[in-house]
Scaffold this active site. Structure first.
Site, PDB file in Angstrom:
ATOM      1  N   PHE A  80       0.789  -1.221   0.000  1.00  0.00           N
ATOM      2  CA  PHE A  80       0.000   0.000   0.000  1.00  0.00           C
ATOM      3  C   PHE A  80       0.827   1.280   0.000  1.00  0.00           C
ATOM      4  O   PHE A  80       0.312   2.359   0.257  1.00  0.00           O
ATOM      5  CB  PHE A  80      -0.994  -0.005   1.163  1.00  0.00           C
ATOM      6  CG  PHE A  80      -1.990  -1.130   1.051  1.00  0.00           C
ATOM      7  CD1 PHE A  80      -2.669  -1.361  -0.130  1.00  0.00           C
ATOM      8  CD2 PHE A  80      -2.221  -1.967   2.119  1.00  0.00           C
ATOM      9  CE1 PHE A  80      -3.571  -2.404  -0.247  1.00  0.00           C
ATOM     10  CE2 PHE A  80      -3.113  -3.012   2.015  1.00  0.00           C
ATOM     11  CZ  PHE A  80      -3.800  -3.227   0.826  1.00  0.00           C
ATOM     12  N   CYS A  81       2.105   1.168  -0.305  1.00  0.00           N
ATOM     13  CA  CYS A  81       2.938   2.359  -0.455  1.00  0.00           C
ATOM     14  C   CYS A  81       2.694   2.974  -1.827  1.00  0.00           C
ATOM     15  O   CYS A  81       2.611   2.264  -2.829  1.00  0.00           O
ATOM     16  CB  CYS A  81       4.418   2.005  -0.301  1.00  0.00           C
ATOM     17  SG  CYS A  81       4.911   1.750   1.396  1.00  0.00           S
ATOM     18  N   HIS A  82       2.589   4.287  -1.854  1.00  0.00           N
ATOM     19  CA  HIS A  82       2.406   4.998  -3.116  1.00  0.00           C
ATOM     20  C   HIS A  82       3.748   5.118  -3.842  1.00  0.00           C
ATOM     21  O   HIS A  82       4.779   5.327  -3.195  1.00  0.00           O
ATOM     22  CB  HIS A  82       1.876   6.409  -2.854  1.00  0.00           C
ATOM     23  CG  HIS A  82       0.510   6.436  -2.287  1.00  0.00           C
ATOM     24  ND1 HIS A  82       0.257   6.280  -0.935  1.00  0.00           N
ATOM     25  CD2 HIS A  82      -0.692   6.589  -2.878  1.00  0.00           C
ATOM     26  CE1 HIS A  82      -1.041   6.341  -0.723  1.00  0.00           C
ATOM     27  NE2 HIS A  82      -1.650   6.533  -1.886  1.00  0.00           N
ATOM     28  N   MET A 117       8.353   4.963   4.981  1.00  0.00           N
ATOM     29  CA  MET A 117       8.574   3.580   4.553  1.00  0.00           C
ATOM     30  C   MET A 117       9.778   3.475   3.622  1.00  0.00           C
ATOM     31  O   MET A 117      10.532   2.500   3.673  1.00  0.00           O
ATOM     32  CB  MET A 117       7.322   3.011   3.871  1.00  0.00           C
ATOM     33  CG  MET A 117       6.133   2.879   4.822  1.00  0.00           C
ATOM     34  SD  MET A 117       6.500   1.969   6.337  1.00  0.00           S
ATOM     35  CE  MET A 117       7.018   0.403   5.689  1.00  0.00           C
ATOM     36  N   GLU A 118       9.992   4.491   2.805  1.00  0.00           N
ATOM     37  CA  GLU A 118      11.159   4.493   1.921  1.00  0.00           C
ATOM     38  C   GLU A 118      12.447   4.557   2.734  1.00  0.00           C
ATOM     39  O   GLU A 118      13.414   3.837   2.438  1.00  0.00           O
ATOM     40  CB  GLU A 118      11.066   5.656   0.939  1.00  0.00           C
ATOM     41  CG  GLU A 118      10.026   5.476  -0.157  1.00  0.00           C
ATOM     42  CD  GLU A 118       8.573   5.639   0.285  1.00  0.00           C
ATOM     43  OE1 GLU A 118       7.682   5.333  -0.527  1.00  0.00           O
ATOM     44  OE2 GLU A 118       8.317   6.068   1.431  1.00  0.00           O
ATOM     45  N   ASP A 132      24.700 -10.023   3.888  1.00  0.00           N
ATOM     46  CA  ASP A 132      25.003 -10.903   2.760  1.00  0.00           C
ATOM     47  C   ASP A 132      26.494 -10.904   2.433  1.00  0.00           C
ATOM     48  O   ASP A 132      27.086 -11.955   2.188  1.00  0.00           O
ATOM     49  CB  ASP A 132      24.203 -10.469   1.532  1.00  0.00           C
ATOM     50  CG  ASP A 132      24.502 -11.324   0.317  1.00  0.00           C
ATOM     51  OD1 ASP A 132      24.409 -12.568   0.427  1.00  0.00           O
ATOM     52  OD2 ASP A 132      24.836 -10.764  -0.744  1.00  0.00           O
TER      53      ASP A 132
END
Length: 162
Positions: A80-82, A117-118, A132
């Site tokens: 639901f992130c734009h 969120m970004e 990693d």
């Protein structure tokens, strides 16, 4: 009394839904997130001695590139992130004490919705990239916590940026 907070990604029937931001004002938004990477003592010493270089290349440089790429693709990873125009990304990675790297991700945009969120995605993907690149040395590397440090723009400012 303050009104009860509600989840924003649910419609009136309680089903998952993307927030409609079309009525919000366009404005500058920025968010700062961080994530930590903690190494066993011997691994941290080895990484410090190597200048954070591995057989796969520069660990910090690779993590910065991965984090930046992740910021730009957050809307593809989190339902639901734009999709947002990203005006700036700054990822800083530095030692915090003897055994821990601190990753900061600052994201800027001018839009109707924020970039928390970004910023969180950039910081955590940078941390995963470090894991990693270093896992051949140990699987006892610990990621986190990942957290929002601050945000500016929108309804309210939170925490500190800069």
């Amino acid at each position: 009394m303050t009104p009860a907070k509600t989840l924003t990604h649910l419609d009136a029937a309680g089903r998952p839904a993307m927030v409609d931001v079309s009525g919000k004002a366009v404005g500058p938004r920025q968010a700062l997130a961080e994530c930590r990477v903690r190494f066993p003592a011997a691994v941290a010493a080895q990484l410090r001695a190597s200048g954070l270089r591995s057989a796969k290349g520069g660990i910090v440089e690779t993590a910065v590139i991965a984090g930046t790429m992740a910021v730009k693709r957050t809307h593809e990873l989190i339902p639901f992130c734009h999709p947002l125009p990203i005006d700036g990304v700054r990822i800083a990675i530095d030692w915090q004490g003897e055994r821990e790297l601190r990753i900061e991700c600052l994201v800027k945009t001018v839009h109707r919705t924020g970039v928390e969120m970004e910023a969180l995605t950039g910081a955590t993907i940078a941390a995963l990239t470090i894991y990693d690149m270093c896992k051949a040395l140990s699987h006892a590397i610990v990621l986190g916590p990942a957290k929002l440090v601050g945000k500016r723009g929108g309804k309210r400012d939170i925490g500190k940026i800069g």
